[in-house]
Motif scaffolding. Structure first.
Motif, PDB file in Angstrom:
ATOM      1  N   GLN A 149      15.167  25.196  78.292  1.00  0.00           N
ATOM      2  CA  GLN A 149      15.032  24.815  79.700  1.00  0.00           C
ATOM      3  C   GLN A 149      13.692  25.287  80.256  1.00  0.00           C
ATOM      4  O   GLN A 149      13.043  24.562  81.022  1.00  0.00           O
ATOM      5  N   ALA A 150      13.273  26.467  79.850  1.00  0.00           N
ATOM      6  CA  ALA A 150      11.971  26.974  80.295  1.00  0.00           C
ATOM      7  C   ALA A 150      10.839  26.097  79.785  1.00  0.00           C
ATOM      8  O   ALA A 150       9.889  25.786  80.522  1.00  0.00           O
ATOM      9  N   CYS A 151      10.943  25.665  78.521  1.00  0.00           N
ATOM     10  CA  CYS A 151       9.908  24.784  77.961  1.00  0.00           C
ATOM     11  C   CYS A 151       9.864  23.456  78.708  1.00  0.00           C
ATOM     12  O   CYS A 151       8.773  22.909  78.966  1.00  0.00           O
ATOM     13  N   LYS A 159       3.219  20.890  83.801  1.00  0.00           N
ATOM     14  CA  LYS A 159       1.998  20.369  83.179  1.00  0.00           C
ATOM     15  C   LYS A 159       1.615  19.013  83.774  1.00  0.00           C
ATOM     16  O   LYS A 159       0.435  18.687  83.899  1.00  0.00           O
ATOM     17  N   LEU A 160       2.623  18.234  84.166  1.00  0.00           N
ATOM     18  CA  LEU A 160       2.350  16.919  84.748  1.00  0.00           C
ATOM     19  C   LEU A 160       1.817  17.022  86.171  1.00  0.00           C
ATOM     20  O   LEU A 160       1.172  16.100  86.670  1.00  0.00           O
ATOM     21  N   GLU A 196       1.263  27.775  79.333  1.00  0.00           N
ATOM     22  CA  GLU A 196       1.381  26.663  78.383  1.00  0.00           C
ATOM     23  C   GLU A 196       1.541  27.174  76.961  1.00  0.00           C
ATOM     24  O   GLU A 196       2.367  26.649  76.185  1.00  0.00           O
ATOM     25  N   ALA A 197       0.764  28.198  76.595  1.00  0.00           N
ATOM     26  CA  ALA A 197       0.841  28.736  75.235  1.00  0.00           C
ATOM     27  C   ALA A 197       2.212  29.327  74.949  1.00  0.00           C
ATOM     28  O   ALA A 197       2.756  29.160  73.845  1.00  0.00           O
ATOM     29  N   THR A 198       2.786  30.001  75.931  1.00  0.00           N
ATOM     30  CA  THR A 198       4.128  30.574  75.750  1.00  0.00           C
ATOM     31  C   THR A 198       5.144  29.472  75.478  1.00  0.00           C
ATOM     32  O   THR A 198       6.012  29.611  74.602  1.00  0.00           O
ATOM     33  N   ALA A 199       5.040  28.373  76.203  1.00  0.00           N
ATOM     34  CA  ALA A 199       5.971  27.249  76.004  1.00  0.00           C
ATOM     35  C   ALA A 199       5.793  26.637  74.624  1.00  0.00           C
ATOM     36  O   ALA A 199       6.784  26.322  73.941  1.00  0.00           O
TER      37      ALA A 199
END
Length: 423
Positions: free
Chosen positions: A36-38, A45-46, A55-58
């Motif tokens: 869900q976090a991703c 991002k949109l 972003e890197a964590t996702a």
């Protein structure tokens, strides 16, 4: 001071919620919310530019979630891990993504505190065979731990007042980072140099209050301690080239080291000059280009001041006193060859006010003596590099003369080399 920026999330609490999904509390025993976090980060991002750590964590977390050999091939799992890891490292250390001085990836990794092994693994995954699945899994987990210390562990430093309005302070992005997710090297450099100068100030103030110690011994001790400070500054300035000198000069002025805050018009700067001169001279000895930047910065502060009445501005007066001191004091005489006096003159002519007029008159009063000194030293340097200064040149000329060669009466180094010799 708070900075107002636009973020992909509406409230700061939204960012904290996603953090808790990526990094759940050890005592949490509910459902896995990482997917869900991703998905939330994908939606952010949109909306606009995301801080790179988010972003890197996702990406890294999503790679972990796809690590299922029953649904995906081992090769695709390795490729997913490698792609996420490479994007994480590249977004941090690739200097082409940021304005300013170009540096190697290893140099930027050192600045950020990123393990050098991450850069090596990124290079291997990009240009060689994909690393093993065990190596990729381990590196991904280490990356997520590093991102917590670099970014996520600091996001709750935002002020309560700004947390529900979108107004965030520097603490949200960590020391030396920016709203766009890049690493603000200049801000980190400024804070580092300010810390070093505060140490120097403590040394200076300590020497002034310790009257019990003999003067000679006290001066020697202070000289030794200031030498250590100067070495640290010089090392930093050389690593940052002209950008480092510019930031350092700004810190000296804007943070009140050279011109005290609250100074009143007409207050003496004699003690301040005598206190800081030794350190500035040591730094100039180790990095001569610093003096050029310092004098140009001092000049800019006078020529482009925002004061409505510079003549009555105590800060402008203090800057003028420092600039006059450097241009006239015998202490700085041997270092003035690096000063761009022509720039000072042009700046004074282009931006005329009380202090720039005085400065130009001071230079003109001596017939541009500073320019003459610079020119004479340039000439002597040119002459020292001419043929007559080369070791054993007389013996070489004697041998050449036996074969019919001789030197021309005058030799302009800008002429083709063949015109310097005649047969």
């Amino acid at each position: 001071m708070a900075k107002f920026i636009f973020t992909p999330w509406k409230y700061h609490s939204d960012l904290l919620a996603v953090r808790s999904q990526f990094y759940p509390d050890p005592e949490y025993d509910g459902p896995d919310l990482r997917a869900q976090a991703c998905a939330t980060v994908g939606a952010w991002k949109l909306r606009g530019t995301l801080p790179h750590p988010v972003e890197a964590t996702a990406l890294l977390t999503d790679a972990i979630l796809h690590d299922n050999a029953q649904e995906n091939s081992v090769f695709s799992i390795r490729a997913t891990y490698a792609a996420a890891f490479c994007r994480f490292v590249t977004g941090l250390v690739d200097s082409k993504l940021y304005a300013g001085q170009r540096k190697t990836m290893f140099a930027r990794a050192i600045e950020l505190g990123l393990p050098a092994s991450f850069v090596e693994l990124r290079h291997e995954a990009t240009h060689r065979e994909l690393p093993s699945l065990t190596v990729l899994r381990n590196s991904t987990q280490r990356s997520l731990e590093w991102l917590w210390g670099f970014y996520w562990g600091k996001v709750d430093a935002v002020s309560v007042a700004g947390s529900e309005t979108g107004a965030v302070g520097d603490g949200v992005f960590g020391l030396g980072s920016t709203p766009e997710g890049g690493y603000d090297v200049e801000e980190a450099l400024r804070r580092s140099l300010k810390g070093v100068l505060e140490q120097a100030m403590a040394v200076i103030e300590d020497s002034e209050t310790d009257a019990a110690e003999p003067l000679r011994k006290r001066r020697k001790r202070v000289q030794t301690r200031l030498s250590g400070v100067a070495e640290r500054v010089v090392s930093t300035l050389k690593g940052e080239e002209t950008e480092g000198s510019r930031v350092f000069a700004k810190v000296l002025l804007k943070d009140g080291f050279l011109v005290p805050r609250g100074r009143k018009l007409g207050d003496s700067l004699t003690e301040k000059i005598s206190s800081w001169d030794p350190l500035l001279l040591m730094i100039t000895d180790g990095h001569p280009a610093f003096l050029t930047t310092l004098t140009e910065t001092l000049t800019d502060e006078l020529a482009f001041t925002r004061s409505s009445d510079p003549k009555k501005d105590a800060y402008c007066e203090g800057v003028y006193i420092w600039l006059e001191h450097i241009l006239r004091s015998t202490r700085w005489e041997s270092h003035r060859r690096t000063i761009s006096t022509s720039y000072i003159v042009v700046a004074c002519e282009e931006s005329s006010n009380h202090w720039t007029v005085l400065l130009k008159k001071s230079i003109d009063a001596e017939g541009n003596s500073l320019l003459k000194i610079t020119q004479s030293r340039d000439t002597s340097t040119h002459r020292s590099s001419a043929v007559g200064s080369i070791p054993h040149i007389d013996e070489d000329l004697k041998i050449l003369s036996k074969h019919g060669w001789g030197t021309a009466d005058t030799w302009d180094t800008r002429q083709p080399i063949e015109t310097a010799l005649s047969v």
